[in-house]
Design a protein around this motif. Structure first.
Motif, short mmCIF file in Angstrom:
data_model
loop_
_atom_site.label_atom_id
_atom_site.label_comp_id
_atom_site.label_asym_id
_atom_site.label_seq_id
_atom_site.Cartn_x
_atom_site.Cartn_y
_atom_site.Cartn_z
N PHE A 161 0.84 -1.21 0.00
CA PHE A 161 0.00 0.00 0.00
C PHE A 161 0.87 1.25 0.00
O PHE A 161 0.66 2.20 -0.77
N GLN A 162 1.90 1.22 0.84
CA GLN A 162 2.72 2.44 0.98
C GLN A 162 3.53 2.70 -0.29
O GLN A 162 3.74 3.85 -0.68
N THR A 163 3.98 1.64 -0.93
CA THR A 163 4.73 1.82 -2.18
C THR A 163 3.83 2.46 -3.24
O THR A 163 4.20 3.42 -3.91
N TRP A 164 2.62 1.92 -3.35
CA TRP A 164 1.65 2.47 -4.33
C TRP A 164 1.33 3.93 -3.98
O TRP A 164 1.35 4.80 -4.84
N ALA A 165 1.03 4.17 -2.70
CA ALA A 165 0.59 5.50 -2.27
C ALA A 165 1.72 6.53 -2.48
O ALA A 165 1.46 7.66 -2.93
N LEU A 166 2.95 6.16 -2.18
CA LEU A 166 4.06 7.10 -2.34
C LEU A 166 4.30 7.40 -3.82
O LEU A 166 4.57 8.54 -4.20
N PHE A 167 4.15 6.38 -4.66
CA PHE A 167 4.30 6.58 -6.10
C PHE A 167 3.24 7.57 -6.60
O PHE A 167 3.55 8.53 -7.31
N VAL A 168 2.00 7.33 -6.18
CA VAL A 168 0.89 8.20 -6.60
C VAL A 168 1.11 9.62 -6.09
O VAL A 168 0.95 10.61 -6.82
N ALA A 169 1.48 9.72 -4.80
CA ALA A 169 1.67 11.05 -4.20
C ALA A 169 2.77 11.82 -4.95
O ALA A 169 2.58 12.99 -5.31
N ASN A 170 3.88 11.16 -5.23
CA ASN A 170 4.99 11.84 -5.93
C ASN A 170 4.55 12.27 -7.32
O ASN A 170 4.85 13.36 -7.78
N ARG A 171 3.84 11.39 -7.97
CA ARG A 171 3.46 11.67 -9.36
C ARG A 171 2.50 12.85 -9.46
O ARG A 171 2.58 13.64 -10.41
N TYR A 172 1.60 12.98 -8.50
CA TYR A 172 0.56 14.01 -8.64
C TYR A 172 0.72 15.18 -7.67
O TYR A 172 -0.20 15.97 -7.49
N GLY A 173 1.89 15.30 -7.05
CA GLY A 173 2.15 16.49 -6.23
C GLY A 173 1.45 16.49 -4.89
O GLY A 173 0.88 17.51 -4.47
N TYR A 174 1.46 15.35 -4.23
CA TYR A 174 0.87 15.24 -2.89
C TYR A 174 1.92 14.72 -1.92
O TYR A 174 2.91 14.09 -2.32
#
Ligand code: SAM
Length: 390
Positions: free
Chosen positions: A189-202
């Motif tokens: 979950f954290q790997t996915w969430a960190l990837f998403v956050a980095n990609r979209y500026g969160y």
């Protein structure tokens, strides 16, 4: 499964056996802990526009509609029957009309998918996805970040999903729900969430609800949660170019709540409160007159207000001073006058309508005003005073 009961035992982490009956009873139930988590976020951040994607039977929306800060509440679900099941419970009740909210509130339920773009979901302060992502197949899961974080781009996103590391504590080791397409451990979950956050500026912070039992702390929370906050640079980006007419979702329910922002409700509440305050001042004045009269006749005066325990509103020093500094009610002939400037000094009225001129224009049709419009006028005595020997 999460709220269920089991009799067997299981082995976890450091080979300790943990009796399951003890482990999987959550108090309060896990779903309520998840809703409480969102309520705490709302308390803390006071968002005005909140959307719940995968809102199911709208339980969370019903809990959120009482928050005074929220002006727009939206639920989206792919299952139209669930939305309709209890959707009508989101309509205003009689009490909402008797005691209107300060701010407007509209609630809308949309039938649609969280992985489709709809411009009515733009500009939200908070989007929640509670136990949603594990229901998405791989195609939809791949589309989800672009739609929610890239397109909807709210200030904050809260995503909850099962933590699979907790599953060995449950009686069976299958997925927790037959519709789940996957359940992630914390690393996934954290790997996915960190990837998403980095990609979209969160930025993203991880936490959860559903404490593991003593001895099994290493498995983490039963429900894992990511709180995503939009970075300042991203928040400053203009969304003007975004198309505003992309309406893909079908609105299946909408309700507007009465509020003091709507003139007819403001007028109703104001007239009611002005009448109540004037009546309270008139009765107080009559009591004082009677006590003074009895004093002159040598009759022991009744205990005055200050000797009785006070059940009325308790004013702060500043409120007391505002009232004291305003013109006092007065009597002329058989009429009792309460200046509007006095009325706007009382906290309840001050909050609803602090301006004397606005108050005058709103109550004008429904209460009697002095010839110069500066005071509310009522008869000093009315029939009921004699009836109840005031
Ligand atoms: N969030 C609610 C709660 O916590 O009580 C309901 C959670 S329920 C486990 C998952 C919900 O997601 C279901 O109501 C389901 O219909 C909905 N759902 C599944 N896929 C969806 C999608 N692509 N878009 C919107 N909702 C979806």
């Amino acid at each position: 499964m999460e709220g269920g009961k089991a009799q067997c035992t299981n082995v976890i982490g450091n080979n300790r056996e943990v009796p399951k009956e003890r482990i999987i009873k959550f108090k309060p139930p896990l779903y309520r802990q998840r809703y409480q988590f969102v309520k705490d976020i709302v308390d803390q951040h006071e968002p005005k526009k909140v959307a719940d994607l995968g809102c199911g039977d709208t339980s969370l929306i019903r809990l959120l509609k009482v928050y005074p800060c929220i002006k727009e509440l939206v639920g989206v679900d792919i299952d139209e029957d669930k939305l309709r099941w209890r959707g009508d419970q989101l309509s205003p009740f009689m009490g909402d009309f008797l005691k209107p909210r300060d701010l407007d509130l509209t609630i809308t339920l949309y039938h649609g998918s969280a992985v489709e773009r709809d411009s009515r979901l733009l500009g939200f302060d908070l989007i929640t996805c509670i136990e949603l992502i594990e229901h998405l197949d791989s195609g939809d899961l791949a589309r989800f970040p672009e739609v929610v974080f890239g397109y909807m781009s709210p200030a904050m996103v809260v995503i909850s999903t099962p933590n699979s590391e907790f599953n060995p504590l449950f009686p069976t080791e299958n997925l927790r729900d037959s519709d789940h397409k996957f359940e992630w451990d914390r690393m996934q979950f954290q790997t996915w969430a960190l990837f998403v956050a980095n990609r979209y500026g969160y930025s993203v912070e991880f936490t959860g609800v559903g404490d593991p039992p003593a001895g099994a702390e290493s498995v983490g929370f039963c429900t894992q949660i990511g709180i995503f906050r939009k970075n300042e640079e991203r928040a400053a980006e203009s969304r003007v170019s975004e198309r505003q007419d992309e309406h893909v979702y079908k609105a299946v329910f909408t309700a507007s709540y009465p509020s003091l922002q709507q003139e007819r409700f403001l007028r109703l509440v104001l007239v009611n409160e002005v009448s109540r305050q004037v009546e309270s001042l008139r009765l107080k004045h009559l009591r004082r007159l009677r006590e003074e009269g009895e004093g002159l006749l040598g009759i022991q005066p009744l205990e005055n207000d200050s000797n009785f325990p006070s059940f009325g509103p308790v004013f702060t020093d500043a409120e007391k001073a505002r009232i004291e500094n305003s013109p006092k009610p007065f009597v002329a002939g058989r009429k009792f006058f309460v200046p509007l400037r006095r009325l706007v000094a009382y906290p309840k009225l001050h909050r609803i309508c602090p301006n004397e001129d606005v108050m005058r224009s709103l109550v004008d049709d429904c209460v009697s005003l002095s010839s110069d419009g500066s005071a509310v006028v009522v008869d000093l005595h009315d029939h009921y005073d004699y009836l109840f020997e005031i």
